[in-house]
Design an enzyme around this catalytic site. Structure first.
Site, PDB file in Angstrom:
ATOM      1  CG  LEU A 206      -1.933  -1.103   1.167  1.00  0.00           C
ATOM      2  CD1 LEU A 206      -2.262  -1.207   2.816  1.00  0.00           C
ATOM      3  CD2 LEU A 206      -3.021  -0.897   0.517  1.00  0.00           C
ATOM      4  CG  HIS A 207       2.370   3.189  -3.365  1.00  0.00           C
ATOM      5  ND1 HIS A 207       2.011   1.963  -3.868  1.00  0.00           N
ATOM      6  CD2 HIS A 207       2.503   3.952  -4.139  1.00  0.00           C
ATOM      7  CE1 HIS A 207       1.651   2.040  -5.116  1.00  0.00           C
ATOM      8  NE2 HIS A 207       1.975   3.532  -5.389  1.00  0.00           N
ATOM      9  NE  ARG A 208      -2.099   3.932  -6.364  1.00  0.00           N
ATOM     10  CZ  ARG A 208      -1.595   3.907  -7.260  1.00  0.00           C
ATOM     11  NH1 ARG A 208      -0.824   5.131  -7.517  1.00  0.00           N
ATOM     12  NH2 ARG A 208      -0.867   2.966  -8.263  1.00  0.00           N
TER      13      ARG A 208
END
Ligand code: UD1
Length: 361
Positions: A206-208
């Site tokens: 996850l990085h958004r």
């Protein structure tokens, strides 16, 4: 002889450019290639490791732009890139994907009258709060050649008024890389290093900004992972953006079967993805890779620019709140009822089709 300049900047660019360069290097009489790295990503495990795993040549030009706000980063890339174009005078510049390096370099070329080819054109989430959607829309408008990975891309481009003669449905270059390197990835035995058993763990990335920049949302996601990891081992290679947001939360992550590890290189991540019982992600490319591999995927986003992965593949969209994530992960883990179809032209030959079109250009 065609002088082609390829642009890479951020992690997802490397597996897209690698097969195109490899294909063109088979024809040194026809293609003269220059590789430019903007330096948008710069850590060893966000950049250099991909050159090693993907067997890419070292960049001819490195712009060293680093991290900054969107405006500052995009502008810095443009300022550094313009003299590089003037120095090399390429016949065509190839940009891939939807990162800031993509739009910045495309814009420089459009203003200098240098042809731009956009690989992975036409994808639309129809969500303009995503910086990548802005990058996609603008890059496609100013590109001379548009290579789409799926036919929905052609439809989107035609709806936006792009001349159909510029659009070429060639398939998915990232799948070219996956097909080529999967056997090598499986040889490295990465699962054993992490103490994982095939199909008996969940892989998370996850990085958004929408998932990690809001402390409340991030806290909920971490709670969901802690909860599910009581039943199923979870491995989470953490992107630097996410790492610093977790650090800012200043909360202890429960020690258990939840493993937070550094970002992985291409081959090790591919091996973990291939053997996962479930992947939870907000990445674009991972939605496609899991579809090809037939691995169940949950995408923690309200929309996707890659609808084909939902319609034909193994991907499902899910909200980012704790309860929704836990329920969806329980339901999807090791789902055996998924019978994915491999999307049309995701066959390992996309780069060859691109090279062919370029030669006719
Ligand atoms: C960028 C792309 C995104 C892509 C993602 C893949 C844009 C707008 N976003 O997002 O589409 O999915 O890459 O990883 O282009 N950082 C490091 N080391 C690095 C790179 C970044 O520590 O090598 C940290 C910096 O604190 C930086 C932050 O990560 O500020 C975010 O990096 P940035 O390139 O701005 O965006 P990503 O979130 O990586």
């Amino acid at each position: 002889m065609l002088k082609i300049m390829h642009i890479v900047g951020a992690r997802p660019n490397f597996p897209k450019v690698a097969p195109i360069m490899a294909e063109m290097s088979k024809r040194p009489d026809l293609f003269d290639q220059v590789l430019v790295h903007t330096g948008q990503h710069y850590d060893y495990n966000m950049s250099q490791v991909f050159f090693e795993h993907l067997e890419m040549p070292a960049p001819d030009e490195y712009l060293n732009v680093g991290s900054a706000s969107h405006a500052a980063q995009t502008a810095a890339i443009m300022v550094s890139f313009e003299p590089i174009v003037l120095k090399h005078r390429p016949d065509c510049v190839v940009v891939v994907g939807d990162v800031n390096s993509t739009v910045a370099c495309a814009l420089v070329c459009a203003k200098l009258g240098v042809r731009v080819a956009h690989v992975e054109a036409g994808l639309r989430s129809n969500d303009r709060t995503m910086p990548e959607e802005i990058n996609r829309l603008l890059t496609d408008q100013i590109s001379d050649l548009l290579f789409t990975p799926s036919k929905d891309g052609n439809e989107n481009l035609i709806r936006e008024g792009i001349d159909p003669a510029k659009i070429h449905f060639v398939g998915n270059v990232m799948i070219d890389t996956l097909i080529k390197l999967l056997p090598k990835a499986l040889h490295r035995n990465k699962l054993r290093d992490f103490g994982l058993k095939p199909k008996e763990y969940i892989l998370v990335t996850l990085h958004r900004p929408s998932n990690v920049d809001d402390p409340g949302v991030l806290r909920g996601i971490l709670q969901a992972m802690a909860e599910i990891s009581r039943d199923v081992p979870v491995i989470f290679p953490v992107h630097p953006r996410t790492r610093s947001r977790i650090h800012e939360l200043n909360e202890s992550i429960p020690n258990g079967t939840l493993q937070l590890v550094d970002p992985l290189g291409y081959l090790d991540f591919l091996a973990l993805m291939n053997a996962a019982g479930l992947v939870l992600t907000d990445s674009g490319g991972i939605q496609e890779e899991t579809t090809y591999l037939g691995v169940p995927c949950l995408t923690a986003r309200p929309n996707t620019e890659r609808p084909i992965t939902v319609i034909e593949g193994t991907n499902r969209l899910v909200g980012s709140c704790c309860e929704e994530l836990v329920e969806a992960m329980r339901k999807s883990f090791s789902r055996r009822d998924v019978l994915p179809r491999r999307p049309e032209l995701w066959d390992g030959q996309a780069a060859a089709r691109i090279a062919e079109v370029m030669l006719k250009m």
